[in-house]
Motif scaffolding. Structure first.
Motif, PDB file in Angstrom:
ATOM      1  N   PHE A  74       0.852  -1.201   0.000  1.00  0.00           N
ATOM      2  CA  PHE A  74       0.000   0.000   0.000  1.00  0.00           C
ATOM      3  C   PHE A  74       0.880   1.240   0.000  1.00  0.00           C
ATOM      4  CE2 PHE A  74       0.245   1.971   4.249  1.00  0.00           C
ATOM      5  CZ  PHE A  74       0.924   0.997   4.966  1.00  0.00           C
ATOM      6  N   THR A  75       0.283   2.360  -0.447  1.00  0.00           N
ATOM      7  CA  THR A  75       0.988   3.644  -0.443  1.00  0.00           C
ATOM      8  C   THR A  75       0.682   4.371   0.850  1.00  0.00           C
ATOM      9  OG1 THR A  75       0.799   3.853  -2.846  1.00  0.00           O
ATOM     10  CG2 THR A  75       1.183   5.881  -1.603  1.00  0.00           C
ATOM     11  N   LEU A  76       1.725   4.826   1.533  1.00  0.00           N
ATOM     12  CA  LEU A  76       1.556   5.730   2.668  1.00  0.00           C
ATOM     13  C   LEU A  76       1.978   7.103   2.152  1.00  0.00           C
ATOM     14  CD1 LEU A  76       0.874   6.121   5.658  1.00  0.00           C
ATOM     15  CD2 LEU A  76       3.267   5.615   6.194  1.00  0.00           C
ATOM     16  N   LEU A  77       0.979   7.942   1.920  1.00  0.00           N
ATOM     17  CA  LEU A  77       1.223   9.235   1.263  1.00  0.00           C
ATOM     18  C   LEU A  77       1.087  10.364   2.262  1.00  0.00           C
ATOM     19  CD1 LEU A  77       1.340  11.168  -1.283  1.00  0.00           C
ATOM     20  CD2 LEU A  77      -1.162  10.917  -1.378  1.00  0.00           C
ATOM     21  N   GLU A  78       2.053  11.272   2.274  1.00  0.00           N
ATOM     22  CA  GLU A  78       1.865  12.498   3.045  1.00  0.00           C
ATOM     23  C   GLU A  78       1.889  13.700   2.103  1.00  0.00           C
ATOM     24  OE1 GLU A  78       4.400  13.320   6.470  1.00  0.00           O
ATOM     25  OE2 GLU A  78       3.311  15.203   6.802  1.00  0.00           O
ATOM     26  N   GLY A  99       4.239  -6.700   9.713  1.00  0.00           N
ATOM     27  CA  GLY A  99       3.891  -6.652   8.297  1.00  0.00           C
ATOM     28  C   GLY A  99       3.688  -5.253   7.744  1.00  0.00           C
ATOM     29  N   PHE A 100       3.493  -4.254   8.614  1.00  0.00           N
ATOM     30  CA  PHE A 100       3.133  -2.900   8.158  1.00  0.00           C
ATOM     31  C   PHE A 100       4.275  -2.278   7.337  1.00  0.00           C
ATOM     32  CE2 PHE A 100       2.533   1.741   8.938  1.00  0.00           C
ATOM     33  CZ  PHE A 100       1.209   1.895   8.558  1.00  0.00           C
ATOM     34  N   HIS A 101       5.479  -2.336   7.877  1.00  0.00           N
ATOM     35  CA  HIS A 101       6.606  -1.710   7.167  1.00  0.00           C
ATOM     36  C   HIS A 101       6.967  -2.456   5.883  1.00  0.00           C
ATOM     37  CE1 HIS A 101       8.458   1.390  10.043  1.00  0.00           C
ATOM     38  NE2 HIS A 101       7.177   1.261  10.305  1.00  0.00           N
ATOM     39  N   ASP A 102       6.763  -3.791   5.896  1.00  0.00           N
ATOM     40  CA  ASP A 102       7.066  -4.543   4.668  1.00  0.00           C
ATOM     41  C   ASP A 102       6.103  -4.164   3.551  1.00  0.00           C
ATOM     42  OD1 ASP A 102       9.066  -5.864   5.932  1.00  0.00           O
ATOM     43  OD2 ASP A 102       7.786  -7.539   6.586  1.00  0.00           O
ATOM     44  N   ALA A 103       4.897  -3.760   3.933  1.00  0.00           N
ATOM     45  CA  ALA A 103       3.867  -3.511   2.919  1.00  0.00           C
ATOM     46  C   ALA A 103       3.881  -2.078   2.393  1.00  0.00           C
ATOM     47  CB  ALA A 103       2.486  -3.818   3.514  1.00  0.00           C
ATOM     48  N   LEU A 104       4.469  -1.141   3.155  1.00  0.00           N
ATOM     49  CA  LEU A 104       4.256   0.262   2.779  1.00  0.00           C
ATOM     50  C   LEU A 104       5.264   0.800   1.778  1.00  0.00           C
ATOM     51  CD1 LEU A 104       6.478   2.256   4.372  1.00  0.00           C
ATOM     52  CD2 LEU A 104       4.967   1.812   6.269  1.00  0.00           C
ATOM     53  N   GLU A 105       4.767   1.692   0.948  1.00  0.00           N
ATOM     54  CA  GLU A 105       5.621   2.462   0.035  1.00  0.00           C
ATOM     55  C   GLU A 105       5.381   3.927   0.369  1.00  0.00           C
ATOM     56  OE1 GLU A 105       4.947   1.274  -4.049  1.00  0.00           O
ATOM     57  OE2 GLU A 105       5.144  -0.854  -3.513  1.00  0.00           O
ATOM     58  N   ILE A 106       6.456   4.614   0.812  1.00  0.00           N
ATOM     59  CA  ILE A 106       6.300   5.985   1.297  1.00  0.00           C
ATOM     60  C   ILE A 106       6.376   6.965   0.126  1.00  0.00           C
ATOM     61  CG2 ILE A 106       7.276   7.763   2.814  1.00  0.00           C
ATOM     62  CD1 ILE A 106       8.726   5.336   4.249  1.00  0.00           C
ATOM     63  N   LEU A 115      12.696  21.791   1.470  1.00  0.00           N
ATOM     64  CA  LEU A 115      12.042  20.873   2.411  1.00  0.00           C
ATOM     65  C   LEU A 115      12.180  19.420   1.969  1.00  0.00           C
ATOM     66  CD1 LEU A 115       8.982  23.053   3.448  1.00  0.00           C
ATOM     67  CD2 LEU A 115      11.031  22.533   4.770  1.00  0.00           C
ATOM     68  N   ARG A 116      12.246  19.161   0.667  1.00  0.00           N
ATOM     69  CA  ARG A 116      12.510  17.782   0.208  1.00  0.00           C
ATOM     70  C   ARG A 116      13.828  17.291   0.810  1.00  0.00           C
ATOM     71  NH1 ARG A 116      10.684  16.252  -5.962  1.00  0.00           N
ATOM     72  NH2 ARG A 116       8.521  16.913  -5.767  1.00  0.00           N
ATOM     73  N   GLN A 117      14.825  18.166   0.836  1.00  0.00           N
ATOM     74  CA  GLN A 117      16.132  17.819   1.395  1.00  0.00           C
ATOM     75  C   GLN A 117      16.003  17.496   2.891  1.00  0.00           C
ATOM     76  OE1 GLN A 117      18.894  17.180  -0.160  1.00  0.00           O
ATOM     77  NE2 GLN A 117      19.833  16.714   1.830  1.00  0.00           N
ATOM     78  N   LYS A 118      15.250  18.333   3.618  1.00  0.00           N
ATOM     79  CA  LYS A 118      15.039  18.104   5.062  1.00  0.00           C
ATOM     80  C   LYS A 118      14.338  16.760   5.279  1.00  0.00           C
ATOM     81  CE  LYS A 118      16.179  21.994   7.176  1.00  0.00           C
ATOM     82  NZ  LYS A 118      17.060  22.091   8.303  1.00  0.00           N
ATOM     83  N   GLN A 119      13.357  16.481   4.414  1.00  0.00           N
ATOM     84  CA  GLN A 119      12.592  15.230   4.547  1.00  0.00           C
ATOM     85  C   GLN A 119      13.500  14.035   4.310  1.00  0.00           C
ATOM     86  OE1 GLN A 119       9.481  16.159   1.703  1.00  0.00           O
ATOM     87  NE2 GLN A 119       8.899  17.931   2.941  1.00  0.00           N
ATOM     88  N   ALA A 120      14.400  14.167   3.333  1.00  0.00           N
ATOM     89  CA  ALA A 120      15.331  13.065   3.048  1.00  0.00           C
ATOM     90  C   ALA A 120      16.185  12.790   4.289  1.00  0.00           C
ATOM     91  CB  ALA A 120      16.216  13.425   1.857  1.00  0.00           C
ATOM     92  N   GLU A 121      16.610  13.857   4.968  1.00  0.00           N
ATOM     93  CA  GLU A 121      17.437  13.671   6.170  1.00  0.00           C
ATOM     94  C   GLU A 121      16.619  13.017   7.289  1.00  0.00           C
ATOM     95  OE1 GLU A 121      18.938  17.620   7.014  1.00  0.00           O
ATOM     96  OE2 GLU A 121      19.803  17.704   4.992  1.00  0.00           O
ATOM     97  N   ALA A 122      15.398  13.498   7.495  1.00  0.00           N
ATOM     98  CA  ALA A 122      14.569  12.958   8.584  1.00  0.00           C
ATOM     99  C   ALA A 122      14.217  11.491   8.337  1.00  0.00           C
ATOM    100  CB  ALA A 122      13.297  13.783   8.730  1.00  0.00           C
ATOM    101  N   LEU A 123      14.163  11.107   7.061  1.00  0.00           N
ATOM    102  CA  LEU A 123      13.698   9.751   6.735  1.00  0.00           C
ATOM    103  C   LEU A 123      14.836   8.856   6.236  1.00  0.00           C
ATOM    104  CD1 LEU A 123      10.327  10.778   5.070  1.00  0.00           C
ATOM    105  CD2 LEU A 123      10.687   9.883   7.374  1.00  0.00           C
ATOM    106  N   GLY A 125      17.218   5.996   6.090  1.00  0.00           N
ATOM    107  CA  GLY A 125      16.942   4.658   6.631  1.00  0.00           C
ATOM    108  C   GLY A 125      15.646   4.097   6.052  1.00  0.00           C
ATOM    109  N   TYR A 126      14.821   4.960   5.507  1.00  0.00           N
ATOM    110  CA  TYR A 126      13.621   4.501   4.789  1.00  0.00           C
ATOM    111  C   TYR A 126      13.830   4.827   3.313  1.00  0.00           C
ATOM    112  CZ  TYR A 126      11.696   4.541   9.498  1.00  0.00           C
ATOM    113  OH  TYR A 126      11.491   4.323  10.821  1.00  0.00           O
ATOM    114  N   LYS A 127      12.858   4.439   2.501  1.00  0.00           N
ATOM    115  CA  LYS A 127      13.028   4.731   1.071  1.00  0.00           C
ATOM    116  C   LYS A 127      11.856   5.580   0.556  1.00  0.00           C
ATOM    117  CE  LYS A 127      15.539   0.505  -0.172  1.00  0.00           C
ATOM    118  NZ  LYS A 127      15.010  -0.546   0.734  1.00  0.00           N
ATOM    119  N   PRO A 128      11.776   6.837   1.007  1.00  0.00           N
ATOM    120  CA  PRO A 128      10.665   7.655   0.524  1.00  0.00           C
ATOM    121  C   PRO A 128      10.874   8.028  -0.945  1.00  0.00           C
ATOM    122  CG  PRO A 128      12.191   9.000   1.789  1.00  0.00           C
ATOM    123  CD  PRO A 128      12.688   7.585   1.872  1.00  0.00           C
ATOM    124  N   GLU A 129       9.765   8.252  -1.628  1.00  0.00           N
ATOM    125  CA  GLU A 129       9.849   8.777  -2.997  1.00  0.00           C
ATOM    126  C   GLU A 129       9.024  10.029  -3.061  1.00  0.00           C
ATOM    127  OE1 GLU A 129       8.933   6.114  -6.238  1.00  0.00           O
ATOM    128  OE2 GLU A 129       9.800   4.472  -5.055  1.00  0.00           O
TER     129      GLU A 129
END
Ligand code: SAH
Length: 354
Positions: A74-78, A99-106, A115-123, A125-129
């Protein structure tokens, strides 16, 4: 080109611009060129006040995912993730939900490169797009979060004068921006809420075709993918005459026409307009509830008590203060509202008594 110069050029060429155009250009520059949050910035948002806010939304998202039957993808969209703090807290709080983290696409919808740069730093360890367009989302179920995003989408004003509606606009007097009027296009008249009493001379109505168009896209997304969303913002539950446009520069209110592109400009969200549009689109809308009640129903007081157990007296005091800021009606508890949206879910939705 600065938004100041661009607006001047447009006004000199075509005449006064509507307030939405003014707000849109000013904000694109504002968000595109800075990190506006915190003491050194212009304003502070709920996730920046306390980790508890994101943790509660994490619990909400996990519950929704379970109610959706634990889809394997599933997509977890912000929308408009700011510094990425809310998403980071949501992810930390859900790390033990099997199972939640295995299923999500951020996925993050963000206009600002800073702010994209700030978000990359905060996240890290994850793979946000990052996406620039909602249509770029994959066709899998969706869980959507938005805090203080809709208030940044442009609004327009119409004013009832001498028996007709006119649109409030921004013109120039010498080098200075001033409010003026221009004729109202038909698409704005169409947005006038049907429930309002007849207007009196001088009544102003705030409308947001930008927000309406954006929400149409969100409804389409939910209908094509199934899922749920939560929208949190300062706003009102019933349509009324009046306007709420405001500008904040370094934690102080200022004129909307001053500090163009350097001040944050926002308008309260008319949740009744979103609700009417949702019903029309066939999407279920819940609330709006007050933020304080929503957070309490989802257990923010228990979460606070747990954090306090392992904290120093100073930290405990800070937690108590944050809890009050987020939930008390003298602070953000009542002014901020929460609306839930679902499509394809059989029952209600966590946090909203159905
Ligand atoms: N949700 C965050 C930030 C709120 S400020 C928080 O609660 O702290 C608004 C956010 O929306 C910022 O990240 C801003 O850059 C982004 N934004 C504003 N207008 C946007 C637009 N039209 N498209 C995408 N993002 C936008």
């Amino acid at each position: 080109m600065s938004p100041h110069q661009q607006l001047k050029d447009e006004i000199c060429r075509d005449g006064p611009v509507d307030i939405g155009r003014f707000m849109g250009l000013a904000l694109e520059h504002y968000y595109g060129t800075r990190d506006p949050f915190g003491q050194a910035g212009d304003f502070t948002t709920a996730p920046e006040i306390s980790q508890m806010f994101g943790e509660i939304l994490g619990a909400w998202a996990a519950q929704v995912w379970i109610d959706m039957g634990c889809p394997g993808r599933f997509t977890l969209l912000e929308l408009g993730p700011g510094r990425g703090t809310l998403m980071a807290d949501v992810l930390r709080a859900t790390s033990r939900v099997a199972g939640f983290h295995d299923a999500l696409e951020i996925k993050l919808l963000e206009i600002s490169p800073v702010l994209r740069q700030k978000q990359a730093e905060a996240l890290a360890g994850y793979k946000p797009e990052w996406i620039s367009d909602l249509a770029d989302l994959p066709e899998i179920p969706l869980i959507l979060l938005a805090n203080e995003f809709l208030d940044a989408l442009p609004v327009r004003h119409i004013e009832y004068k001498g028996g007709v509606w006119q649109e409030r606009a921004v013109g120039l007097e010498g080098e200075t921006f001033v409010f003026t009027h221009k004729p109202v296009p038909f698409d704005l008249i169409e947005l006038i809420p049907p429930v309002l009493p007849a207007p009196k001379d001088g009544d102003i109505l705030e409308l947001s075709p930008g927000r309406a168009a954006f929400m149409e896209d969100v409804f389409e997304l939910l209908k094509n993918r199934t899922g749920a969303g939560v929208l949190i913002d300062y706003g009102y539950a019933r349509a009324a005459y009046g306007e709420t446009l405001q500008a904040i520069y370094r934690h102080q209110f200022c004129s909307v026409l001053a500090h163009v592109g350097e001040a944050d400009i926002t308008a309260h969200v008319d949740f009744s307009a979103i609700q009417r549009a949702a019903v029309k689109a066939g999407v279920k809308a819940f609330g709006p509830m007050e933020q304080g009640a929503f957070l309490k129903d989802l257990g923010i007081e228990a979460r606070c008590a747990m954090l306090m157990k392992n904290s120093t007296p100073l930290q405990a005091e800070a937690l108590r203060k944050s809890l009050r800021r987020l939930t008390h009606s003298d602070e953000m508890g009542s002014l901020f509202k929460v609306m839930g949206l679902t499509y394809g879910l059989e029952h209600g939705i966590a946090g909203f008594a159905s």
